[in-house]
Design a protein around this motif. Structure first.
Motif, short mmCIF file in Angstrom:
data_model
loop_
_atom_site.label_atom_id
_atom_site.label_comp_id
_atom_site.label_asym_id
_atom_site.label_seq_id
_atom_site.Cartn_x
_atom_site.Cartn_y
_atom_site.Cartn_z
N LYS A 169 5.28 20.51 -75.90
CA LYS A 169 5.97 19.29 -76.29
C LYS A 169 6.44 19.42 -77.74
CE LYS A 169 2.78 16.89 -73.36
NZ LYS A 169 1.37 16.48 -73.33
N VAL A 170 7.61 18.87 -78.02
CA VAL A 170 8.14 18.86 -79.38
C VAL A 170 8.37 17.42 -79.78
CG1 VAL A 170 10.06 19.55 -80.86
CG2 VAL A 170 9.21 21.11 -79.11
N THR A 171 7.88 17.04 -80.95
CA THR A 171 7.96 15.63 -81.33
C THR A 171 7.96 15.49 -82.85
OG1 THR A 171 6.85 13.49 -81.12
CG2 THR A 171 5.43 15.41 -81.23
N VAL A 178 0.88 7.21 -81.97
CA VAL A 178 2.05 7.39 -81.11
C VAL A 178 2.51 6.05 -80.58
CG1 VAL A 178 2.85 8.45 -78.97
CG2 VAL A 178 1.33 9.73 -80.49
N LYS A 180 3.86 3.04 -78.41
CA LYS A 180 3.76 2.74 -76.97
C LYS A 180 4.74 1.62 -76.62
CE LYS A 180 -0.07 5.26 -76.12
NZ LYS A 180 -1.44 4.87 -76.40
N ILE A 186 4.02 5.90 -73.39
CA ILE A 186 4.54 6.46 -74.63
C ILE A 186 6.00 6.06 -74.77
CG2 ILE A 186 5.04 8.60 -75.86
CD1 ILE A 186 2.72 9.80 -74.07
N THR A 451 -0.58 33.34 -79.20
CA THR A 451 -1.35 33.19 -77.97
C THR A 451 -2.30 32.01 -78.18
OG1 THR A 451 -2.91 34.81 -78.84
CG2 THR A 451 -1.23 35.65 -77.35
N PRO A 452 -2.96 31.54 -77.10
CA PRO A 452 -3.85 30.39 -77.28
C PRO A 452 -4.82 30.60 -78.45
CG PRO A 452 -3.67 30.94 -74.96
CD PRO A 452 -2.93 32.00 -75.70
N ASN A 453 -4.92 29.61 -79.30
CA ASN A 453 -5.78 29.66 -80.49
C ASN A 453 -5.39 30.70 -81.51
OD1 ASN A 453 -7.76 27.58 -80.34
ND2 ASN A 453 -8.50 28.59 -78.47
N SER A 454 -4.18 31.22 -81.44
CA SER A 454 -3.76 32.23 -82.40
C SER A 454 -2.30 32.03 -82.81
CB SER A 454 -3.97 33.62 -81.79
OG SER A 454 -3.49 34.60 -82.66
N LYS B 169 6.90 18.99 -84.80
CA LYS B 169 5.54 19.33 -84.37
C LYS B 169 5.58 19.88 -82.95
CE LYS B 169 4.03 15.46 -87.09
NZ LYS B 169 4.04 13.99 -87.03
N VAL B 170 4.74 20.87 -82.69
CA VAL B 170 4.63 21.43 -81.35
C VAL B 170 3.19 21.28 -80.89
CG1 VAL B 170 4.79 23.53 -79.96
CG2 VAL B 170 6.48 23.07 -81.75
N THR B 171 3.00 20.75 -79.70
CA THR B 171 1.65 20.45 -79.24
C THR B 171 1.57 20.47 -77.72
OG1 THR B 171 -0.11 18.79 -79.32
CG2 THR B 171 2.13 17.95 -79.26
N THR B 172 0.35 20.62 -77.22
CA THR B 172 0.14 20.39 -75.79
C THR B 172 -0.77 19.19 -75.57
OG1 THR B 172 -1.66 22.00 -75.78
CG2 THR B 172 0.49 22.79 -75.08
N PHE B 173 -1.04 18.44 -76.66
CA PHE B 173 -1.84 17.22 -76.51
C PHE B 173 -1.20 16.25 -75.52
CE2 PHE B 173 -3.76 17.39 -81.06
CZ PHE B 173 -4.90 18.00 -80.58
N ASP B 174 -2.03 15.50 -74.84
CA ASP B 174 -1.56 14.33 -74.13
C ASP B 174 -1.26 13.28 -75.20
OD1 ASP B 174 -1.19 11.99 -72.80
OD2 ASP B 174 -3.14 11.99 -71.78
N LEU B 175 0.00 12.96 -75.41
CA LEU B 175 0.37 12.11 -76.55
C LEU B 175 -0.19 10.69 -76.41
CD1 LEU B 175 4.04 13.18 -77.37
CD2 LEU B 175 1.89 14.06 -78.26
N ALA B 176 -0.53 10.32 -75.18
CA ALA B 176 -1.10 8.99 -74.97
C ALA B 176 -2.57 8.96 -75.38
CB ALA B 176 -0.97 8.59 -73.50
N VAL B 178 -4.45 11.35 -77.98
CA VAL B 178 -4.63 12.49 -78.89
C VAL B 178 -6.08 12.54 -79.38
CG1 VAL B 178 -3.92 13.46 -81.10
CG2 VAL B 178 -2.21 12.40 -79.61
N LYS B 180 -9.42 12.88 -81.47
CA LYS B 180 -9.72 12.66 -82.88
C LYS B 180 -11.07 13.27 -83.21
CE LYS B 180 -6.26 9.64 -83.70
NZ LYS B 180 -6.21 8.22 -83.34
N ILE B 186 -6.88 13.62 -86.61
CA ILE B 186 -6.44 14.33 -85.41
C ILE B 186 -7.23 15.63 -85.30
CG2 ILE B 186 -4.49 15.48 -84.29
CD1 ILE B 186 -2.75 13.49 -86.03
N PHE B 192 -3.44 23.49 -78.62
CA PHE B 192 -3.22 24.80 -78.00
C PHE B 192 -3.53 25.96 -78.94
CE2 PHE B 192 -0.82 28.42 -76.44
CZ PHE B 192 -0.98 28.35 -75.07
N PHE B 193 -3.07 25.86 -80.18
CA PHE B 193 -3.28 26.95 -81.12
C PHE B 193 -4.50 26.74 -82.03
CE2 PHE B 193 1.30 27.36 -80.14
CZ PHE B 193 1.29 28.65 -79.67
N GLY B 194 -5.22 25.65 -81.81
CA GLY B 194 -6.40 25.40 -82.63
C GLY B 194 -6.06 24.99 -84.06
N VAL B 197 0.73 23.11 -85.67
CA VAL B 197 1.80 24.09 -85.55
C VAL B 197 3.14 23.39 -85.42
CG1 VAL B 197 2.79 25.71 -83.86
CG2 VAL B 197 0.45 26.04 -84.66
#
Lengths: 457, 457
Positions: A169-171, A178, A180, A186, A451-454, B169-176, B178, B180, B186, B192-194, B197
């Motif tokens: 996701k890009v935001t 976030v 609502k 969202i 890669t994941p976590n990197s 911002k780039v994320t794989t969080f569920d934006l609804a 997030v 904490k 946050i 995803f990347f720990g 990013v």
């Protein structure tokens, strides 16, 4: 002046000036030897100096990594190489320190991943990333010279990528807060693009739109997958090449794929002989022979049904039993390319249920005009298809596979206004580099792998 | 067979087979004319048919956009062009419909942005995106032939891009929902990347690492800005070229920039003569002359202080008063390049306070070795600098400008281990295309433009 020039032209007994780095340094009481490179070619050159130099003391303490400017005379070498340089002056530009992680010894690839910003200074990675650059250049050269138009397909997209993979996701939302809507969802209307947006997983659909204007196009850009996968074949960010050709059928597409593969192999062997020699010696013994053999072999073309039949009748004990209508596993690919045909193999006409919605339905109503190119040593290298140009057939297929038309109206429009007549394929660039170098972990063929976590540097 | 071949070689009185699209169609009772293109070249060709064809009725009803396959004989033309084709057979491949938005008439550029997936089918955009492809190819050709290594700098990055711009911002969080941490922040460790990013705003720092291994490198990839800006010069996603050269100072850098600019102008004029003719006629009259003049002109090199002096003494009434130590506005750039020097102008040695932390401090302790290239008609086209190789000076500068070392330790390491000696510049690819075509809105030189509230197709 580049070191490359000195190796290519005849500089024997001539004065030269070079700037570069110390790769190795052996000092004795009255003289010393520096292994020197300026990065313009794979080979380094030996510098010889003695205590007639005014700053002999300073020079003799220089550490590996230090940047220097030298003047000297190219002379015949006493050692392994044809030539070396007798230094007449050496100026220190930037000194390196004791704790430089890159030393003239063997480092593990795992360790070097932790200092990926330094690893192109090692022989192996210097070779890998020069090949990566050369092959990228060759891809552009190939397509440009054949009149293909290079299309920058978008990275940010609201399409959800026809299920090719999980999307990032890009935001620009404040993630701690976030917005609502009244009913608790969202409120993407308030986000930067006014809708939900992610990173592309493929540029194919957009490339199709351009193929219908230019006949022949290609993309070459980054694509993304948000899958949590820790295998040596998966990275979250990688580059893809996606050519798309109007008025081309599946047979024509296979011709193009095979021609491109052979062109890139030939180009790499010709333009990176020293790098390939290194891979052949230390990474995958026999790789040069393996690649040369592909040049002399016509790729096999079989249907998916034929492939399954061969696998079933092989008498092999597979972990996954080959089945009609199902995908072909890595072990099956291996058997077909390395044991049975000993050649690259095109597998075409796949069961429609396991392939994407845009692939053209064959007359048997059961298979689609899709083709995977499998190569010995690497498995699937390219995947392509003829696109469904019949609007009604396409819409029916989307319904069957549960692909909503919403967001893809424009893609349907391409058919409405005289189009859809194209074929195309995708090739993962890193998979190609792995195939050409034998370096078999994707983290080692991407300058700064994600890669994941990197996500470092 | 491509239409391009028919224009290039002598096909007069020969039989040809082509597949392509109907651009225009004038039918009469007993014969008709089709303006036909297959997209392989800018020019279209006239097809002539008459009622001797068995499917004359079907043909005469074909609409613009329809895909057809024709056979015919190349004959001398009665009309504007040298040749046309007398059709002996025509097969309909995909019919277009009445509501095809692309018709043989003038469309506004604003309208065409709403159907950006169709606009390369128009003359103007066909020309724009062929030039875009040709110039991209030329950039790779230029650098590859000169031995530069192409580096894919990462798109996903945890660096915050030295303040070059707002980041997505780039994320794989569920934006609804997030995650904490216990203290309410946050919890990026769960992402995803720990870590936090975003999308890169520049690949320069990573290119520097590679320049210290290969001497000459370049990047060419997408970069991003999350600024809410609605001007015709701003897009959220655009492509950048960032060459980086070790052992190169600012004068050397300007030589490279000027050489590249002239190479690209010459290449475009030579390889896209018909497209340039279109721009010259309908987009920016005189553009060919303007570009040719640059080829014959040596770019001027002045310091920032000199530029301000010229502006102050110009007697011009500027909206923004030119001031020592401050930036140069668009109107100032215009005056310097179009009025005063009538040439491209390098402005170098900028006040250190208004430039980035990595630029090399000059001996005056007040300015840095930075340079902007301003060109007539477009303003700033390239921006570059010599990098600060002195570790202590760099650290002091970061402190002064409030750039934290955290996250940039690796960049400092480059100095520690014998590096930092490089210069480089960035060139916005779209700005270049605007400069070369005269098409002055960035939305019209990107295939699928992304701007605030706009991320379609």
């Amino acid at each position: 002046m580049d070191l490359k020039d000195i190796f290519q032209d005849n500089y024997l007994n001539k004065e030269v000036t070079l700037k570069g780095w110390i790769k190795n340094h052996r000092r004795q009481k009255e003289f010393g030897f520096i292994d020197f490179s300026d990065g313009t070619c794979f080979k380094s050159i030996q510098l010889v100096y003695d205590n007639s130099l005014p700053n002999f003391e300073e020079i003799s303490h220089l550490l590996v990594g230090s940047a220097i400017k030298i003047q000297g005379t190219v002379i015949e070498s006493q050692g392994n190489q044809d030539i070396e340089i007798k230094i007449t002056s050496l100026e220190v530009l930037v000194k390196s320190s004791e704790d430089n992680p890159i030393q003239p010894k063997r480092h593990t690839r795992e360790f070097l991943r932790e200092v990926s910003y330094l690893r192109p200074r090692t022989n192996l990675f210097n070779a890998v990333f020069r090949v990566r650059s050369t092959v990228a250049g060759a891809i552009h050269k190939y397509f440009q010279e054949k009149g293909y138009v290079y299309v920058h397909s978008p990275i940010l997209t609201a399409n959800d990528g026809e299920g090719a993979g999980e999307m990032f996701k890009v935001t620009t939302f404040d993630l701690a807060n976030v917005p609502k809507t009244e009913d608790g969802n969202i409120d993407y209307k308030q986000d930067f693009f006014g809708q939900k947006v992610g990173l592309t997983v493929t540029g194919q659909l957009q490339a199709e739109a351009y193929a219908l204007a230019y006949k022949k196009v290609y993309t070459f850009g980054p694509t993304f997958r948000a899958e949590v996968s820790h295998t040596k074949n998966h990275a979250s960010e990688f580059w893809m090449i996606e050519p798309e050709i109007a008025f081309c059928d599946l047979e024509g597409l296979m011709d193009i794929e095979e021609d491109l593969l052979k062109y890139l192999i030939k180009y790499t062997l010709q333009n990176c002989p020293e790098e390939m020699e290194l891979f052949n010696k230390f990474v995958e013994p026999g790789i040069i022979e393996r690649l040369k053999k592909v040049l002399d072999t016509k790729a096999v073309r079989i249907t998916h049904a034929e492939a399954i039949k061969i696998l079933k009748e092989s008498g092999q004990k597979f972990e996954f039993e080959p089945k009609d209508g199902e995908d072909i596993a890595t072990e099956h690919e291996k058997y077909l390319t390395e044991e049975y045909f000993k050649a690259p193999v095109f597998v075409k006409d796949w069961p429609k249920e396991i392939k994407a919605f845009y692939m053209r339905l064959n007359d048997d109503q059961k298979t689609v005009a899709a083709v995977d190119l499998l190569v010995p040593g690497s498995g699937e290298l390219m995947g392509g298809s003829q696109r469904e140009e019949r609007l009604a057939v396409l819409q029916k297929k989307m319904q069957e596979l549960g692909v909503p038309e919403k967001g893809l109206e424009w893609y349907l429009d391409l058919r409405r206004f005289g189009g859809g007549l194209s074929s195309g394929f995708g090739m993962g660039f890193e998979r190609l580099i792995i195939y050409l170098t034998g370096v078999d972990n994707i983290r080692d063929v991407i300058p700064f792998p994600r890669t994941p976590n990197s996500c470092d540097f």
